[in-house]
Design a protein around this motif. Structure first.
Motif, PDB file in Angstrom:
ATOM      1  N   LEU A  55      12.309   3.046  -1.847  1.00 61.76           N
ATOM      2  CA  LEU A  55      11.507   3.334  -0.653  1.00 61.76           C
ATOM      3  C   LEU A  55      10.867   2.023  -0.222  1.00 61.76           C
ATOM      4  CD1 LEU A  55       9.658   6.660  -1.635  1.00 61.76           C
ATOM      5  CD2 LEU A  55      11.720   6.396  -0.232  1.00 61.76           C
ATOM      6  N   ASP A  56      11.273   1.561   0.958  1.00 62.12           N
ATOM      7  CA  ASP A  56      10.713   0.331   1.520  1.00 62.12           C
ATOM      8  C   ASP A  56       9.597   0.761   2.469  1.00 62.12           C
ATOM      9  OD1 ASP A  56      10.188  -2.077   2.757  1.00 62.12           O
ATOM     10  OD2 ASP A  56      12.050  -2.110   3.922  1.00 62.12           O
ATOM     11  N   ILE A  57       8.397   0.919   1.909  1.00 61.00           N
ATOM     12  CA  ILE A  57       7.265   1.410   2.706  1.00 61.00           C
ATOM     13  C   ILE A  57       6.802   0.276   3.635  1.00 61.00           C
ATOM     14  CG2 ILE A  57       4.938   2.384   2.623  1.00 61.00           C
ATOM     15  CD1 ILE A  57       7.142   4.231   1.467  1.00 61.00           C
ATOM     16  N   HIS A  85       8.195   5.607   6.148  1.00 56.43           N
ATOM     17  CA  HIS A  85       9.126   5.705   5.019  1.00 56.43           C
ATOM     18  C   HIS A  85      10.451   5.067   5.428  1.00 56.43           C
ATOM     19  CE1 HIS A  85      11.183   8.858   7.307  1.00 56.43           C
ATOM     20  NE2 HIS A  85       9.981   9.385   7.527  1.00 56.43           N
ATOM     21  N   GLU A  86      11.088   4.395   4.495  1.00 54.05           N
ATOM     22  CA  GLU A  86      12.457   3.905   4.686  1.00 54.05           C
ATOM     23  C   GLU A  86      13.203   4.150   3.383  1.00 54.05           C
ATOM     24  OE1 GLU A  86      12.674  -0.181   5.995  1.00 54.05           O
ATOM     25  OE2 GLU A  86      11.750   0.266   7.932  1.00 54.05           O
ATOM     26  N   ILE A  87      14.120   5.117   3.373  1.00 50.84           N
ATOM     27  CA  ILE A  87      14.945   5.332   2.175  1.00 50.84           C
ATOM     28  C   ILE A  87      16.076   4.313   2.187  1.00 50.84           C
ATOM     29  CG2 ILE A  87      16.391   7.096   3.289  1.00 50.84           C
ATOM     30  CD1 ILE A  87      16.789   8.380   0.538  1.00 50.84           C
ATOM     31  N   GLU A  88      16.366   3.741   1.029  1.00 50.20           N
ATOM     32  CA  GLU A  88      17.417   2.727   0.948  1.00 50.20           C
ATOM     33  C   GLU A  88      18.119   2.816  -0.404  1.00 50.20           C
ATOM     34  OE1 GLU A  88      16.068  -1.125   2.200  1.00 50.20           O
ATOM     35  OE2 GLU A  88      14.749  -0.252   3.749  1.00 50.20           O
ATOM     36  N   LEU A  89      19.431   2.608  -0.401  1.00 52.38           N
ATOM     37  CA  LEU A  89      20.123   2.405  -1.672  1.00 52.38           C
ATOM     38  C   LEU A  89      19.665   1.057  -2.228  1.00 52.38           C
ATOM     39  CD1 LEU A  89      22.341   3.087  -3.791  1.00 52.38           C
ATOM     40  CD2 LEU A  89      23.919   1.742  -2.353  1.00 52.38           C
ATOM     41  N   ARG A 111       3.421  -7.077   5.734  1.00 49.53           N
ATOM     42  CA  ARG A 111       3.192  -5.665   6.028  1.00 49.53           C
ATOM     43  C   ARG A 111       4.081  -4.726   5.201  1.00 49.53           C
ATOM     44  NH1 ARG A 111       7.091  -4.297   9.807  1.00 49.53           N
ATOM     45  NH2 ARG A 111       8.176  -6.137  10.547  1.00 49.53           N
ATOM     46  N   LYS A 112       5.036  -5.274   4.432  1.00 41.31           N
ATOM     47  CA  LYS A 112       5.867  -4.444   3.559  1.00 41.31           C
ATOM     48  C   LYS A 112       5.597  -4.715   2.078  1.00 41.31           C
ATOM     49  CE  LYS A 112       9.916  -3.986   6.626  1.00 41.31           C
ATOM     50  NZ  LYS A 112      10.711  -2.802   6.213  1.00 41.31           N
ATOM     51  N   SER A 113       4.571  -5.487   1.780  1.00 41.34           N
ATOM     52  CA  SER A 113       4.374  -5.955   0.399  1.00 41.34           C
ATOM     53  C   SER A 113       3.081  -5.501  -0.252  1.00 41.34           C
ATOM     54  CB  SER A 113       4.440  -7.486   0.347  1.00 41.34           C
ATOM     55  OG  SER A 113       5.763  -7.938   0.374  1.00 41.34           O
ATOM     56  N   GLY A 159      18.766  -1.666   3.077  1.00 38.09           N
ATOM     57  CA  GLY A 159      18.430  -1.333   4.467  1.00 38.09           C
ATOM     58  C   GLY A 159      18.338   0.166   4.655  1.00 38.09           C
ATOM     59  N   THR A 160      17.594   0.554   5.674  1.00 33.09           N
ATOM     60  CA  THR A 160      17.363   1.978   5.886  1.00 33.09           C
ATOM     61  C   THR A 160      18.157   2.502   7.080  1.00 33.09           C
ATOM     62  OG1 THR A 160      15.642   3.698   5.937  1.00 33.09           O
ATOM     63  CG2 THR A 160      15.377   1.883   7.503  1.00 33.09           C
ATOM     64  N   PRO A 161      18.647   3.738   6.993  1.00 28.06           N
ATOM     65  CA  PRO A 161      19.306   4.340   8.153  1.00 28.06           C
ATOM     66  C   PRO A 161      18.281   4.875   9.147  1.00 28.06           C
ATOM     67  CG  PRO A 161      19.376   5.864   6.306  1.00 28.06           C
ATOM     68  CD  PRO A 161      18.678   4.621   5.821  1.00 28.06           C
ATOM     69  N   ASN A 183      15.544  -7.840   0.596  1.00 25.05           N
ATOM     70  CA  ASN A 183      15.650  -6.722   1.542  1.00 25.05           C
ATOM     71  C   ASN A 183      16.528  -7.065   2.735  1.00 25.05           C
ATOM     72  OD1 ASN A 183      13.167  -4.449   1.122  1.00 25.05           O
ATOM     73  ND2 ASN A 183      13.005  -6.384   0.017  1.00 25.05           N
ATOM     74  N   ALA A 184      17.362  -6.104   3.114  1.00 26.75           N
ATOM     75  CA  ALA A 184      18.193  -6.244   4.308  1.00 26.75           C
ATOM     76  C   ALA A 184      17.494  -5.559   5.474  1.00 26.75           C
ATOM     77  CB  ALA A 184      19.549  -5.599   4.071  1.00 26.75           C
ATOM     78  N   PRO A 185      17.241  -6.283   6.568  1.00 25.66           N
ATOM     79  CA  PRO A 185      16.699  -5.630   7.767  1.00 25.66           C
ATOM     80  C   PRO A 185      17.838  -5.061   8.606  1.00 25.66           C
ATOM     81  CG  PRO A 185      16.869  -7.973   8.174  1.00 25.66           C
ATOM     82  CD  PRO A 185      17.450  -7.736   6.784  1.00 25.66           C
TER      83      PRO A 185
HETATM   84 MN    MN Z   1      13.840  -1.595   4.899  1.00 26.84          MN
END
Ligand code: MN
Length: 305
Positions: free
Chosen positions: A172-174, A141-145, A185-187, A255-257, A82-84
């Motif tokens: 989706l990187d919840i 929610h975090e939408i990501e390619l 917290r993301k896993s 990464g999410t916008p 994952n890219a932060p």
């Molecule tokens: Mn993310």
């Protein structure tokens, strides 16, 4: 080609509103014995299998997409990378919102923070409702390619990077907001949603020109284009492969916008990326209860260690 996994590990080709069941092609995969090779067997053989999949779809059973349960298009990645903070406008909103940053110094770049991993057990598909944890804590929610690696590689140069991509999907990187490490917290189970299917790399010449959009209960929350990525897809592959060997099926969440925000039980999420499609996911109506903590006692115990 759009390839999905559905209804307990069936493999389908997506055409229009239908899924064509080409699962019989799985018989062509080599029989692996322990120890299993690293990575996803189907993704590692995908290039060879594409002609067979195309042939099988001619007389395949067709299912309306709306009637199947979609699973993650990748079954066995070795890691979810994952890219932060990889969109400038998201960095700005993170600086401005203490609930997102929790005291972390967001003036630094992705180069400073590096990449992080989500647990493979967090992997999930669109058909599996996202089950929240931590009642009272904000979960976003975090939408990501999401990039799916096709070929084992390490030390890849930016200019060659796209040669190692099998395809793309929506991620989706919840994320639970809070002070804990990202790997915690993301896993949680179901916090890495991929889907609704993967699109093979030949259909996306430039992953740096894709529109992303996310709605919650019909309300637009995130809208951006991958041209605003700080580290674009080739650079992320270069960066990731300088640290890790990448195996077939490994996933890079890019990464999410801007526009991240909370989801709550019962919400309906619609995530869309151009040239891939629209993923409909839902949030489970119940929050998973956690064991009771006593903050004072726990703190005292921790100090003794
Ligand atoms: Mn993310």
């Amino acid at each position: 080609m759009k390839i999905c996994r559905f209804n307990h590990d069936r493999i389908g080709i997506v055409e229009g509103d239908f899924i064509l069941d080409v699962s019989s092609a799985l018989a062509e995969l080599p029989k692996a014995s322990w120890p299993f090779p690293a990575g996803d067997l189907l993704i590692s053989r995908l290039a060879d299998l594409l002609p067979l999949l195309a042939q099988k779809k001619e007389d395949a059973a067709a299912f309306p997409i709306s009637e199947v349960r979609l699973e993650s298009p990748v079954a066995n990645p070795t890691k979810l990378i994952n890219a932060p903070i990889n969109y400038r406008a998201h960095i700005e909103e993170t600086k401005a919102d203490q609930q997102i940053s929790h005291g972390r110094d967001m003036t630094k770049s992705i180069w400073h923070w590096g990449l992080f991993l989500k647990a493979n057990s967090a992997l999930s598909g669109a058909g599996n409702p996202i089950r929240l944890r931590y009642p009272g804590r904000r979960t976003d929610h975090e939408i990501e390619l999401a990039v799916i690696i096709g070929t084992e590689c390490e030390g890849v140069a930016r200019k060659d990077a796209l040669n190692y991509v099998a395809g793309y999907t929506i991620g989706l990187d919840i994320t639970i907001r809070g002070p804990e490490l990202q790997s915690f917290r993301k896993s949680a189970d179901g916090f890495a949603v991929l889907g609704p299917w993967m699109v093979t790399a030949d259909e996306i010449n430039d992953p740096g020109q894709l529109d992303l959009e996310l709605k919650v209960n019909g309300e637009l929350r995130q809208k951006a284009n991958t041209r605003s990525l700080v580290y674009d897809v080739p650079r992320l592959i270069e960066y990731a492969s300088s640290m890790y060997t990448l195996y077939p099926g490994d996933v890079i969440f890019t990464g999410t916008p801007e526009g991240v925000g909370p989801i709550t039980p019962g919400d309906h999420i619609e995530a869309q990326i151009s040239r891939i499609g629209t993923m409909k996911a839902s949030v489970h109506p119940e929050i998973l209860p956690l064991p009771q903590h006593d903050p004072v006692l726990d703190e005292a115990k921790a100090q003794k260690v």
